[in-house]
Write a protein that holds these residues in place. Structure first.
Motif, PDB file in Angstrom:
ATOM      1  N   GLU A   1     -14.150  -9.253   0.662  1.00 44.60           N
ATOM      2  CA  GLU A   1     -12.694  -9.853   1.253  1.00 44.60           C
ATOM      3  C   GLU A   1     -12.710 -11.026   0.143  1.00 44.60           C
ATOM      4  O   GLU A   1     -11.278 -10.426  -0.379  1.00 44.60           O
ATOM      5  CB  GLU A   1     -12.788 -10.886   2.531  1.00 44.60           C
TER       6      GLU A   1
ATOM      7  N   THR B   1      -3.179  -8.738   0.540  1.00 43.59           N
ATOM      8  CA  THR B   1      -3.740  -9.718   1.275  1.00 43.59           C
ATOM      9  C   THR B   1      -4.579  -9.404   2.308  1.00 43.59           C
ATOM     10  O   THR B   1      -4.431  -8.729   2.962  1.00 43.59           O
ATOM     11  CB  THR B   1      -2.766 -11.071   1.885  1.00 43.59           C
TER      12      THR B   1
ATOM     13  N   SER C   1      -6.902  -8.703   6.314  1.00 40.34           N
ATOM     14  CA  SER C   1      -6.827  -9.613   6.544  1.00 40.34           C
ATOM     15  C   SER C   1      -8.353  -8.844   8.033  1.00 40.34           C
ATOM     16  O   SER C   1      -8.765  -8.476   8.126  1.00 40.34           O
ATOM     17  CB  SER C   1      -6.347  -9.056   8.183  1.00 40.34           C
ATOM     18  N   ASN C   2      -9.346 -10.165   7.990  1.00 38.80           N
ATOM     19  CA  ASN C   2     -10.567 -10.127   8.266  1.00 38.80           C
ATOM     20  C   ASN C   2     -11.012 -10.683   9.691  1.00 38.80           C
ATOM     21  O   ASN C   2     -10.375 -11.669   9.519  1.00 38.80           O
ATOM     22  CB  ASN C   2     -11.744 -11.228   7.258  1.00 38.80           C
ATOM     23  N   ASP C   3     -10.952 -10.069  10.823  1.00 35.30           N
ATOM     24  CA  ASP C   3     -11.631 -10.131  11.985  1.00 35.30           C
ATOM     25  C   ASP C   3     -12.872  -9.942  12.747  1.00 35.30           C
ATOM     26  O   ASP C   3     -13.211 -10.648  13.238  1.00 35.30           O
ATOM     27  CB  ASP C   3     -10.659  -8.892  13.244  1.00 35.30           C
TER      28      ASP C   3
ATOM     29  N   SER D   1      -1.254   0.829   5.924  1.00 37.65           N
ATOM     30  CA  SER D   1      -2.746   0.699   6.193  1.00 37.65           C
ATOM     31  C   SER D   1      -3.888   1.145   5.410  1.00 37.65           C
ATOM     32  O   SER D   1      -4.037   2.693   5.795  1.00 37.65           O
ATOM     33  CB  SER D   1      -2.192  -0.219   7.574  1.00 37.65           C
TER      34      SER D   1
ATOM     35  N   ARG E   1      -8.344  -5.538   7.287  1.00 28.07           N
ATOM     36  CA  ARG E   1      -6.984  -4.462   7.011  1.00 28.07           C
ATOM     37  C   ARG E   1      -6.817  -4.697   5.944  1.00 28.07           C
ATOM     38  O   ARG E   1      -6.355  -5.968   5.629  1.00 28.07           O
ATOM     39  CB  ARG E   1      -6.274  -4.239   8.365  1.00 28.07           C
TER      40      ARG E   1
END
Length: 284
Positions: free
Chosen positions: A178, A189, A191-193, A163, A198
């Motif tokens: 993103e 793909t 991953s936006n928090d 990762s 990530r």
């Protein structure tokens, strides 16, 4: 009048047929024009003739059979010579040739180095199943209306082998980052928090590895073509120097040979980079 002409003819005949009996009373002087277009022949007495400074004059004295030839009559104008003058060709010095070579080779080396860097960047963008920040080197983000490199506006880390963690310096750029990742050729793909992004790097299947291996081989060949084009431009530069008479034909052959040796070195670098990338792809 006739007697005078006859006497003159007789004197001339005697002078030409019996040069050893001539008294050195008169000398012949010749003046040549700067362009060599004509030659003026004139006579003067030996007592009146003074030889000028030869370094600044076109006059010269002519002496035949150890006697000075006496021409009777008025000054004559000779016809221009029909023989072409031999062309004077100045050979380039070793220093001049080396200067031309250094200039062209430096340009060729700089361009070849850029071609190698571009190839490495292309290889880094290809996933090998392991997380590598260099995978994102080609990602451009639309940041306030201008495309900028992702690594210039965010920190990229590898928390584990599978990762990538992207932490933007400006959190307002998360959406733009993103979007750039989704639109890239990575096929990942994000991953936006709201704080970080990530990226999970999937393991490559056997078929996918083979496909990527073909992509790498194609990029390698394109890199070699780029190097050959640079060599062609360098060769043209040398050929122009030879055409402009700044180097000789032999110089051109030697310089072309050195240029070929240079590109051979860079071709070896490309092959080395390709083998390393291929091993990464095939390693499970």
């Amino acid at each position: 009048m006739a007697a005078s002409a006859s006497a003159s003819s007789s004197i001339s005949h005697t002078l030409l047929t019996q040069p050893a009996r001539l008294a050195p009373r008169v000398i012949l002087a010749i003046w040549r024009s700067h362009a060599g277009a004509c030659t003026q022949v004139t006579t003067c007495s030996k007592s009146q003739f003074r030889l000028p400074n030869l370094t600044s004059s076109r006059w010269s004295a002519v002496k035949l059979h150890d006697r000075f030839i006496n021409f009777v009559g008025k000054p004559m104008v000779a016809k221009p010579s029909l023989h072409k003058r031999a062309a004077f060709v100045r050979c380039a010095t070793i220093e001049e040739i080396q200067a031309h070579k250094a200039l062209i080779e430096n340009d060729v080396k700089q361009r070849m180095e850029k071609a190698i860097d571009a190839l490495r960047t292309n290889f880094n963008s290809i996933s090998t199943g392991r997380a590598n920040p260099a995978m994102l080197d080609r990602i451009l983000v639309d940041y306030y209306g201008a495309p900028v490199s992702l690594k210039s506006i965010a920190q990229i880390n590898t928390p584990d082998p599978s990762s990538l963690l992207i932490t933007p310096f400006d959190k307002s750029s998360l959406k733009a980052i993103e979007k750039a990742l989704v639109g890239s050729e990575l096929g990942l793909t994000p991953s936006n928090d709201g704080e970080v992004i990530r990226l999970s790097i999937p393991q490559l299947t056997s078929d996918r590895r083979k496909e990527l291996s073909k992509v790498v081989a194609k990029l390698t060949e394109e890199g070699k073509v780029a190097l050959r084009n640079i060599r062609r431009d360098g060769l043209k530069a040398y050929q122009k120097l030879e055409k402009d008479k700044k180097i000789s034909e032999d110089n051109l052959k030697d310089l072309s040979s050195d240029l070929q040796k240079l590109i051979d070195e860079y071709i070896k670098k490309v092959d080395s980079i390709y083998k390393q990338k291929e091993q990464e792809l095939l390693k499970v």
